[in-house]
Design an enzyme around this catalytic site. Sequence first.
Site, PDB file in Angstrom:
ATOM      1  N   ILE A  14       0.841  -1.199   0.000  1.00 28.40           N
ATOM      2  CA  ILE A  14       0.000   0.000   0.000  1.00 28.40           C
ATOM      3  C   ILE A  14       0.878   1.251   0.000  1.00 28.40           C
ATOM      4  CG2 ILE A  14      -1.879   1.228   1.163  1.00 28.40           C
ATOM      5  CD1 ILE A  14      -2.862  -1.397   2.291  1.00 28.40           C
ATOM      6  N   ASN A  34      11.724  -0.528   7.231  1.00 29.79           N
ATOM      7  CA  ASN A  34      12.809  -1.385   7.748  1.00 29.79           C
ATOM      8  C   ASN A  34      12.991  -2.641   6.891  1.00 29.79           C
ATOM      9  OD1 ASN A  34      10.657  -2.960   8.444  1.00 29.79           O
ATOM     10  ND2 ASN A  34      11.191  -3.178  10.609  1.00 29.79           N
ATOM     11  N   PHE A  83       2.013   3.167   7.988  1.00 27.79           N
ATOM     12  CA  PHE A  83       1.721   1.812   7.505  1.00 27.79           C
ATOM     13  C   PHE A  83       2.556   0.753   8.208  1.00 27.79           C
ATOM     14  CE2 PHE A  83       0.894   4.295   3.528  1.00 27.79           C
ATOM     15  CZ  PHE A  83      -0.439   3.974   3.384  1.00 27.79           C
ATOM     16  N   SER A 127      -8.370  -0.879   9.378  1.00 21.78           N
ATOM     17  CA  SER A 127      -8.913  -1.972   8.576  1.00 21.78           C
ATOM     18  C   SER A 127     -10.369  -2.233   8.933  1.00 21.78           C
ATOM     19  CB  SER A 127      -8.096  -3.234   8.872  1.00 21.78           C
ATOM     20  OG  SER A 127      -8.758  -4.382   8.409  1.00 21.78           O
ATOM     21  N   THR A 129     -11.413  -4.877   9.521  1.00 27.26           N
ATOM     22  CA  THR A 129     -11.379  -5.947  10.529  1.00 27.26           C
ATOM     23  C   THR A 129     -11.901  -5.439  11.880  1.00 27.26           C
ATOM     24  OG1 THR A 129     -10.015  -7.751  11.375  1.00 27.26           O
ATOM     25  CG2 THR A 129      -8.990  -5.611  11.371  1.00 27.26           C
ATOM     26  N   TYR A 152      -3.810  -9.274  15.573  1.00 25.29           N
ATOM     27  CA  TYR A 152      -3.647  -8.288  14.506  1.00 25.29           C
ATOM     28  C   TYR A 152      -4.805  -7.277  14.532  1.00 25.29           C
ATOM     29  CZ  TYR A 152      -4.694  -6.427   9.866  1.00 25.29           C
ATOM     30  OH  TYR A 152      -5.061  -5.592   8.841  1.00 25.29           O
ATOM     31  N   LYS A 156      -5.089  -3.058  15.497  1.00 24.31           N
ATOM     32  CA  LYS A 156      -5.742  -1.996  14.703  1.00 24.31           C
ATOM     33  C   LYS A 156      -6.687  -1.199  15.607  1.00 24.31           C
ATOM     34  CE  LYS A 156      -3.891  -2.591  10.651  1.00 24.31           C
ATOM     35  NZ  LYS A 156      -2.821  -1.656  10.273  1.00 24.31           N
ATOM     36  N   ASN A 183     -10.967  -4.587   1.304  1.00 24.42           N
ATOM     37  CA  ASN A 183      -9.945  -5.538   0.818  1.00 24.42           C
ATOM     38  C   ASN A 183      -9.149  -4.942  -0.343  1.00 24.42           C
ATOM     39  OD1 ASN A 183     -11.928  -7.190   2.341  1.00 24.42           O
ATOM     40  ND2 ASN A 183     -10.586  -8.860   1.723  1.00 24.42           N
ATOM     41  N   ASN A 203      -3.741 -13.956   1.412  1.00 28.83           N
ATOM     42  CA  ASN A 203      -4.852 -13.231   0.804  1.00 28.83           C
ATOM     43  C   ASN A 203      -5.239 -13.826  -0.552  1.00 28.83           C
ATOM     44  OD1 ASN A 203      -3.234 -10.588   2.310  1.00 28.83           O
ATOM     45  ND2 ASN A 203      -5.338 -11.110   2.846  1.00 28.83           N
ATOM     46  N   LEU A 204      -6.481 -13.574  -0.894  1.00 26.80           N
ATOM     47  CA  LEU A 204      -7.079 -14.248  -2.048  1.00 26.80           C
ATOM     48  C   LEU A 204      -6.410 -13.909  -3.385  1.00 26.80           C
ATOM     49  CD1 LEU A 204      -9.318 -16.020  -3.235  1.00 26.80           C
ATOM     50  CD2 LEU A 204     -10.827 -14.023  -3.181  1.00 26.80           C
ATOM     51  N   ARG A 299     -12.435 -21.273   6.408  1.00 30.61           N
ATOM     52  CA  ARG A 299     -11.215 -20.893   7.125  1.00 30.61           C
ATOM     53  C   ARG A 299     -11.624 -20.267   8.453  1.00 30.61           C
ATOM     54  NH1 ARG A 299      -7.225 -16.526   4.281  1.00 30.61           N
ATOM     55  NH2 ARG A 299      -8.941 -15.110   4.800  1.00 30.61           N
TER      56      ARG A 299
END
Length: 344
Positions: A14, A34, A83, A127, A129, A152, A156, A183, A203-204, A299
């Site tokens: 991103i 990094n 990010f 996100s 999420t 994770y 966020k 997404n 990821n898909l 999943r």
Amino acid sequence: MKKTVLVSGGAGFIGSHVTVELLQAGYEVIVADNFSNCDTTCFEGVKKITGRVDLPLVKMDFCDAAAAERLFAENRIDAVIHFAAFKAVGESVAKPLMYYKNNLQSFLNVLEAAEKAGGCNVLFSSSATVYGEPDTVPVTEKTPRKPATSPYGNTKQMCEDILRDAVKASEGRLKGILLRYFNPIGAHPSALIGELPRGVPNNLVPFITQTAIGKRECLSIFGNDYPTPDGTCLRDYIDIVDLAKAHVCAVSRMIDGKMKEDCEVFNIGTGRPVSVLELVNAFEKVNGLKLNYKFAPRRAGDVTAIWADPTLANEEMGWKAERSVEQTLAAAWAWERHLHELGL
Ligand code: UD1
């Protein structure tokens, strides 16, 4: 004088697309990374796309508080987009401490350094999420957040709260925007930058393109017994260039003093639900190929259906997703072929 934006994690998927859009919109950018989860492929791609061979790159880890402080002290930074974080859901379940330490520490250091430098506009990459399994779809920014289902996701939520609290206490020195991405998929139309997952993709779309090129044998579609029209999960797939442009809108909103509140939140999605099967079919059709796929069990941790109501971003920021799923999937495929040519 040009305004300067610091992009932490700017060499990643991103971050590299956002850097391109910022440069093309007339901002100066400092990329800091990094390289813990990427190589220099995308950074070199950004330089090629923009012609900015001199683009500044700082190799640093934001978990190093002194390094973060130095960066803010030595540069006039008008906005920072953060990010730099770990992002694999499954890995975060296995290594929670690593996730909390990295994702929280790096963001705290950015905020402290920004405060010490006298303040800053801060854009945090959040996100969808944070909504968990929503009770109603599409989700607006007012849809309640649900308890996170992974460390994770928890980082966020925690970073969202940290930014809100820091902004509130800063007496105007800090301003914040939280962008909640749905997404993000695809690649730059130049095929010079894109997603470069290490190892087996979670990821898909990277899994689809790697299967199509022959790196993976077969795509497993996780679950075809969901209560959705074709039994597969519904998501809001947002083109990476459209997503990157949302950052330019958010940065200019902060820098140009157009915010209505000191900490704002926007959903960044298309408002268009697409099922896994529809996405696979669209990929096959637009690229004229057949994908080897099979249905597999669900999943763990997947939500049935989530997509955005992007009205607020559309109306307030003047941003709207423009690219079709077909355009996006054609770009993703062009990028995978580019990687193949590079031997990656
Ligand atoms: C995940 C994260 C999200 C993050 C996003 C982008 C969660 C719960 N999800 O979203 O926070 O922003 O990645 O990095 O935190 N699928 C398959 N086969 C595959 C891979 C995926 O069928 O090999 C399906 C999944 O079951 C899902 C859809 O494709 O229905 C999208 O999956 P994925 O790309 O991993 O994204 P999310 O899980 O939606």
